[in-house]
Design a protein around this motif. Sequence first.
Motif, PDB file in Angstrom:
ATOM      1  N   ALA B  41       0.836  -1.207   0.000  1.00 29.27           N
ATOM      2  CA  ALA B  41       0.000   0.000   0.000  1.00 29.27           C
ATOM      3  C   ALA B  41       0.868   1.253   0.000  1.00 29.27           C
ATOM      4  CB  ALA B  41      -0.915  -0.002   1.212  1.00 29.27           C
ATOM      5  N   ARG B 201     -23.243  -1.864  34.808  1.00 29.28           N
ATOM      6  CA  ARG B 201     -23.736  -1.552  33.465  1.00 29.28           C
ATOM      7  C   ARG B 201     -24.035  -2.815  32.669  1.00 29.28           C
ATOM      8  NH1 ARG B 201     -23.818   3.624  32.047  1.00 29.28           N
ATOM      9  NH2 ARG B 201     -24.529   3.349  29.936  1.00 29.28           N
ATOM     10  N   ARG B 202     -23.055  -3.704  32.669  1.00 30.81           N
ATOM     11  CA  ARG B 202     -23.230  -4.924  31.884  1.00 30.81           C
ATOM     12  C   ARG B 202     -24.322  -5.820  32.469  1.00 30.81           C
ATOM     13  NH1 ARG B 202     -18.150  -5.679  28.419  1.00 30.81           N
ATOM     14  NH2 ARG B 202     -17.362  -3.621  28.861  1.00 30.81           N
ATOM     15  N   ILE B 204     -27.032  -4.843  33.957  1.00 26.89           N
ATOM     16  CA  ILE B 204     -28.330  -4.305  33.515  1.00 26.89           C
ATOM     17  C   ILE B 204     -28.587  -4.696  32.064  1.00 26.89           C
ATOM     18  CG2 ILE B 204     -29.621  -2.199  33.063  1.00 26.89           C
ATOM     19  CD1 ILE B 204     -28.095  -0.900  35.364  1.00 26.89           C
ATOM     20  N   HIS B 205     -27.545  -4.558  31.239  1.00 33.88           N
ATOM     21  CA  HIS B 205     -27.686  -4.890  29.826  1.00 33.88           C
ATOM     22  C   HIS B 205     -28.086  -6.348  29.643  1.00 33.88           C
ATOM     23  CE1 HIS B 205     -25.814  -5.122  25.580  1.00 33.88           C
ATOM     24  NE2 HIS B 205     -27.104  -4.840  25.534  1.00 33.88           N
ATOM     25  N   ILE B 208     -31.795  -7.126  30.523  1.00 35.03           N
ATOM     26  CA  ILE B 208     -32.920  -6.406  29.911  1.00 35.03           C
ATOM     27  C   ILE B 208     -34.016  -7.385  29.502  1.00 35.03           C
ATOM     28  CG2 ILE B 208     -33.579  -5.193  27.784  1.00 35.03           C
ATOM     29  CD1 ILE B 208     -31.129  -3.497  28.120  1.00 35.03           C
ATOM     30  N   GLY B 211     -36.655  -8.165  31.893  1.00 35.29           N
ATOM     31  CA  GLY B 211     -37.393  -6.992  32.335  1.00 35.29           C
ATOM     32  C   GLY B 211     -36.633  -6.209  33.386  1.00 35.29           C
ATOM     33  N   GLY B 212     -35.332  -6.375  33.426  1.00 35.50           N
ATOM     34  CA  GLY B 212     -34.512  -5.571  34.326  1.00 35.50           C
ATOM     35  C   GLY B 212     -34.284  -6.208  35.683  1.00 35.50           C
ATOM     36  N   LYS B 223      -7.321  -7.462  34.689  1.00 29.67           N
ATOM     37  CA  LYS B 223      -6.740  -8.172  33.547  1.00 29.67           C
ATOM     38  C   LYS B 223      -5.245  -8.377  33.773  1.00 29.67           C
ATOM     39  CE  LYS B 223      -5.564  -6.954  29.445  1.00 29.67           C
ATOM     40  NZ  LYS B 223      -5.508  -5.989  28.366  1.00 29.67           N
ATOM     41  N   LYS B 225      -1.558  -8.660  32.623  1.00 34.26           N
ATOM     42  CA  LYS B 225      -0.689  -8.363  31.493  1.00 34.26           C
ATOM     43  C   LYS B 225       0.364  -9.454  31.430  1.00 34.26           C
ATOM     44  CE  LYS B 225      -0.581  -3.353  31.599  1.00 34.26           C
ATOM     45  NZ  LYS B 225       0.301  -2.235  31.904  1.00 34.26           N
ATOM     46  N   GLU B 259       6.327 -10.785  25.149  1.00 30.14           N
ATOM     47  CA  GLU B 259       6.887  -9.441  25.121  1.00 30.14           C
ATOM     48  C   GLU B 259       8.297  -9.492  25.679  1.00 30.14           C
ATOM     49  OE1 GLU B 259       4.500  -6.586  27.113  1.00 30.14           O
ATOM     50  OE2 GLU B 259       2.691  -7.098  25.989  1.00 30.14           O
ATOM     51  N   ALA B 314      11.140   4.360  29.609  1.00 28.03           N
ATOM     52  CA  ALA B 314       9.726   4.727  29.578  1.00 28.03           C
ATOM     53  C   ALA B 314       8.970   3.886  28.557  1.00 28.03           C
ATOM     54  CB  ALA B 314       9.575   6.199  29.224  1.00 28.03           C
ATOM     55  N   ARG B 315       9.651   3.521  27.497  1.00 24.69           N
ATOM     56  CA  ARG B 315       8.979   2.783  26.432  1.00 24.69           C
ATOM     57  C   ARG B 315       8.934   1.283  26.698  1.00 24.69           C
ATOM     58  NH1 ARG B 315      11.464   0.994  22.072  1.00 24.69           N
ATOM     59  NH2 ARG B 315      13.266   2.189  22.722  1.00 24.69           N
TER      60      ARG B 315
END
Lengths: 290, 400
Positions: B41, B201-202, B204-205, B208, B211-212, B223, B225, B259, B314-315
């Motif tokens: 490309a 949040r999840r 509630i999702h 649904i 009916g909640g 998580k 690493k 890594e 730092a990297r």
Amino acid sequence: MKTRDEIAQALAACGYIADAELATAISLMQMLKRPLLLEGEAGVGKTEVAKALACVHGTELIRLQCYEGLDQSAALYEWNYQRQLLAIQAHHGADADAVEDQIFSEKYLLERPLLASIRRETPPVLLIDEIDRADDEFEAFLLELLSDFQVSIPELGTITASAIPHVVLTSNGTRELSDALRRRCLYHYVDYPDVEREARIIMARIDGASASLSLQIARMLEGVRKEELRKVPGVAETLDWAAALVGLDVRDLHDAPETVYETMMCLLKTREDRARVTREVTERILGKVA
Amino acid sequence: MSCCGDHPTFEEIDQVSRLVAQKLSAFLKTLRDNGFAVGLAEGRDAATLMASGYVGKPGLLRSALKHLFSARKSDWDKFDGLFDAFWLGKRVRSRSMTSGAAKTASSPSLKNLQDGGTISGQSATDQVPSTEDGPEGRGGEGRMEGASRAENLAEVDFRKLADPEQAAQAHDAAERLAKAMRTRLTRRDLARRHGYRLDLRRTIHRNISHGGVPISLVKRQRKDKPLRLVVLLDASGSMSMYTGVFLRFIHGVLDEFREAEAFLFHTRLAHVSGAMKERDAARALDRLSILAQGAGGGTRIGESLATFNRHHAARVIHSRTCVMIVSDGYETGDANLLGREMGRLAKRCRRIVWLNPMAAWQGYVPVAAGIKAALPHVDLYAPANTLKSLVALEPYLARL
């Protein structure tokens, strides 16, 4: 499409003093429709490039600040669960299919920066700030978005970009980005500005900074950056310092060496650096400033 | 650059554009040989650029192609040199390049460009005479063990060390190590599978459809690493006996760990991950010997660490990084500086392992000024002089 010089002028009119190479990069961005990846030390004005670009194109700037754990629901879209629940309650006993169609319509969709950026009529500037802070998975997802500019939402279907946004990514180099993402982008390394450019930046940004004072400040900064510092002051720090000096009514750095030393706190942000740049060092650097 | 008469025929235009296309693809090959990540490309976009009026102004074209082809700071820094060498024939005979061969080995100036940062200081390399290596602490056994090979290794040609069989062994060791450290991680991951915090949040999702009413719960978990290993290998004269073994080991590490990063240091520090990630061990060592100019001289561990802390830390270092330093600790620079920089490094990373080949000898006591200054900051200090001893370290490293 604008030429390189026109772009540089337009950027200057927006308060961003660009070097010739950056102007080239921006004209290439338009021509090749590729995102621009900006790398450089903290505080050299990477984010400002995006803001100036939005000003040049006269469009909206949509900013996505990356952080560890950033996921699709914060970056792309999310359903408005509360409203969906309310709607279900309100339509209790109604036809289930109709309710479902209704609660998964665009009305209940919360757009986040990435989705917002591809649904605008006029192409906005999308700034993906500090991409190196996001996780690898997010980077991979971003790559997909940047190549197709379309998003599929399972409940709703595929949304294709109405206009391709101008994408600017910035990275501080805290993590090595993937080769695939790098290859996809144009690359520009933003360096500390040279004395002349820095002086012009100060004059453009700080009201009341005279040409001679700006040049003195820029020369001073050149000297300070040559010291072995842990945190080398960036352009943002320069502007702070210039604002401080102007605010304290300093017309010539040589007239107020004491103020110069005391206001160095705007530039030196760690205890070690502060200890390293003593009164004597300050005077030595000041002595070299014509 | 490719100009023609006032009224070129279509055949001529065709020929010219074919020539330009050929030359462009030769340039792409040169870039790839120099470590640029350039795909099809990019080549297509470059052709678009050249067709759009950029071609008339070399300065502008260079700047444009620089943005297009560079992907990182190192690319950015060496692009101008490569461009001038290729298109403007500076410092390189353009004939040898246009043939499209672009063999980095055959054109010396391009070879030097392979890592502008490190090679530029080549002439100024501080080569401490080998007699001064480790002035105080070098034991009698050391001289005996190293005597026969020390001479030819003084010039350090890593290619001589690329014995395929040994390379394969080193690979195995690294692979085993990587597996040990990774499986450890996976197990930790499993224990936490259930999560410790409710994701409202999840939840509630998910509910649904009820009916909640929150029937099925969604939880969050931290998580993991993957562990990152950063190896800093001392390639000074006093270490020349062991450099080969550890280089092969590093090659394995870079291959097997998800890594990993590798650095070589002697009087200077060189980032060698790129060269070492070459799949073929022999080729990796080949590229490496270009990077490792000045190896086999004295050691400035403190200064090298300072460079590392300043420009690379730092990297390459994050919160789950283990830094492995392989050195005998014979510092020819300032031992206090070494202590200070070790302190800084210790603040950044999770663990520091110091492997010392000399420590494997009987009766060895860490008395050299360098190692004394460094030890307080080290989490695991262990002897390692052969692949076997590296493998023996597995249980310790897995616990880090």
